[in-house]
Design an enzyme around this catalytic site. Structure first.
Site, PDB file in Angstrom:
ATOM      1  N   ARG A  26      32.440  58.224  65.046  1.00 23.57           N
ATOM      2  CA  ARG A  26      33.501  58.106  66.048  1.00 23.57           C
ATOM      3  C   ARG A  26      33.009  58.206  67.484  1.00 23.57           C
ATOM      4  O   ARG A  26      33.373  57.408  68.343  1.00 23.57           O
ATOM      5  CB  ARG A  26      34.560  59.194  65.835  1.00 23.57           C
ATOM      6  N   HIS A  82      31.157  70.181  72.734  1.00 25.49           N
ATOM      7  CA  HIS A  82      31.463  68.755  72.552  1.00 25.49           C
ATOM      8  C   HIS A  82      32.662  68.467  73.463  1.00 25.49           C
ATOM      9  O   HIS A  82      33.792  68.282  72.992  1.00 25.49           O
ATOM     10  CB  HIS A  82      31.790  68.503  71.085  1.00 25.49           C
TER      11      HIS A  82
HETATM   12  C1  NCD Z   1      32.321  66.605  65.315  1.00 26.77           C
HETATM   13  C2  NCD Z   1      30.923  66.886  65.819  1.00 26.77           C
HETATM   14  O1  NCD Z   1      30.046  66.036  65.769  1.00 26.77           O
HETATM   15  O2  NCD Z   1      30.744  68.006  66.298  1.00 26.77           O
HETATM   16  N1  NCD Z   1      32.517  65.259  65.002  1.00 26.77           N
HETATM   17  C3  NCD Z   1      32.966  64.414  65.971  1.00 26.77           C
HETATM   18  O3  NCD Z   1      32.354  64.223  66.985  1.00 26.77           O
HETATM   19  N2  NCD Z   1      34.152  63.833  65.759  1.00 26.77           N
HETATM   20  C4  NCD Z   1      32.724  67.491  64.195  1.00 26.77           C
HETATM   21  C5  NCD Z   1      31.855  67.549  62.983  1.00 26.77           C
HETATM   22  O4  NCD Z   1      30.861  66.854  62.859  1.00 26.77           O
HETATM   23  O5  NCD Z   1      32.221  68.334  62.089  1.00 26.77           O
END
Ligand code: NCD
Length: 304
Positions: free
Chosen positions: A56, A135
């Protein structure tokens, strides 16, 4: 230079600006054939440098750039296919990549990597996940989703469930939630995966009421407005596969309030049963879609 390194850098005014822009983009973007009218990124180049897997985040950034008229270059498996294999430091890689592109989106295995990258970059760095750190762009789309689903973020009761120790999306979301008034948080995790102390201290310093617990039964009893599920981050524990103990099954849906928003940053595993997907409260695929509009809004801000 406008780096995006941590969610704590955003104040409420900036958040509202990003969300209003995302709203406008969402409405104009409904028909992919019509394209995006703004072309804010025309002639601009984005580099996505990913040292950890992603679906994503990387694709929505690249789609966002493309829909704004810009283009992207990418290394999707930089730990294996970039010169880091040959022993190049992150600083050197960033120095070079930032001389090719107008913005660098970085996902890295180490906490603090984005901040470190910003020190040797000639262009804005966007933190797309730094180990078990943060994030921030995911938290922006998470908060945008709460706002879209519930109409506002003030006064929300949010249950954060799962691997709170390693879940970087949770860490960033906590910073953003603290910008709103009268927010209440429930921290639900196995005892050994509880929120890092720097974040519990932060919540205490903001005087945000927190309930710490370890079962879904307590989630249901708390009547949350938002249940934010996360997976166990095996990659932070030597890739030992560990089953989630905090799971939401379709039979549990009756225990959640009628207006509750069920969220997950994805990828999900056993922590949300597939049978939950059809429930109107399951917002995680709308949440993933919102990632496109929020990232478009961020890029608009960067290039405007
Ligand atoms: C998350 C991440 O990479 O921290 N994923 C994301 O970016 N949608 C959550 C995860 O990997 O569990």
């Amino acid at each position: 230079m406008y780096h995006i390194l941590t969610a704590s850098q955003f104040d409420r005014k900036e958040l509202e600006k990003i969300f209003n822009c995302a709203d406008r983009l969402k409405n104009r973007c409904g028909d992919p054939l019509r394209g995006n009218p703004f072309l804010m990124a025309q002639g601009r180049l984005m580099a996505t440098l990913f040292y950890e897997p992603s679906t994503r985040t990387r694709l929505s950034f690249e789609a966002a750039m493309s829909r704004l008229g810009g283009s992207s270059i990418s290394t999707e498996n930089a730990s294996e296919f970039s010169s880091s294999v040959k022993g190049e430091t992150l600083a050197d890689t960033i120095r070079v990549v930032s001389s090719y592109a107008d913005v660098v989106v970085l996902r890295h295995t180490s906490k603090g990597a984005a901040k470190q990258a910003a020190e040797s970059s000639r262009v804005p760095i966007i933190n797309a996940g730094d180990g078990a750190g943060e994030h921030p762009t995911q938290a922006l789309l998470d908060l945008y989703t709460i706002r879209s689903e519930l109409g506002e973020c003030d006064g929300v009761k949010v249950s954060l469930v799962g691997d709170l120790r390693n879940g970087r999306t949770i860490h960033s979301l906590i910073y953003l939630l603290s910008r709103y008034s009268d927010v209440k948080i429930q921290l639900v995790s196995p005892d050994d995966l509880s929120l890092p102390v720097e974040l519990t201290d932060y919540l205490a310093s903001c005087k945000i009421p927190c309930q710490v617990c370890n079962s879904m039964k307590e989630v249901f009893a708390w009547n949350p407005d938002v249940v934010y599920m996360t997976r166990i981050q095996d990659e932070r524990m030597g890739f030992q596969k560990r089953q989630a103990t905090l799971c939401l099954a379709s039979k549990d849906l009756i225990n959640l309030p009628e207006k509750c928003v069920i969220m997950h940053p994805l990828p999900r595993r056993e922590e949300i049963e597939i049978g939950v997907d059809g429930d109107a409260r399951a917002a995680y695929f709308r949440q993933a879609e919102n990632g496109l509009y929020v990232r478009m809004a961020l890029l608009c801000g960067l290039f405007s």
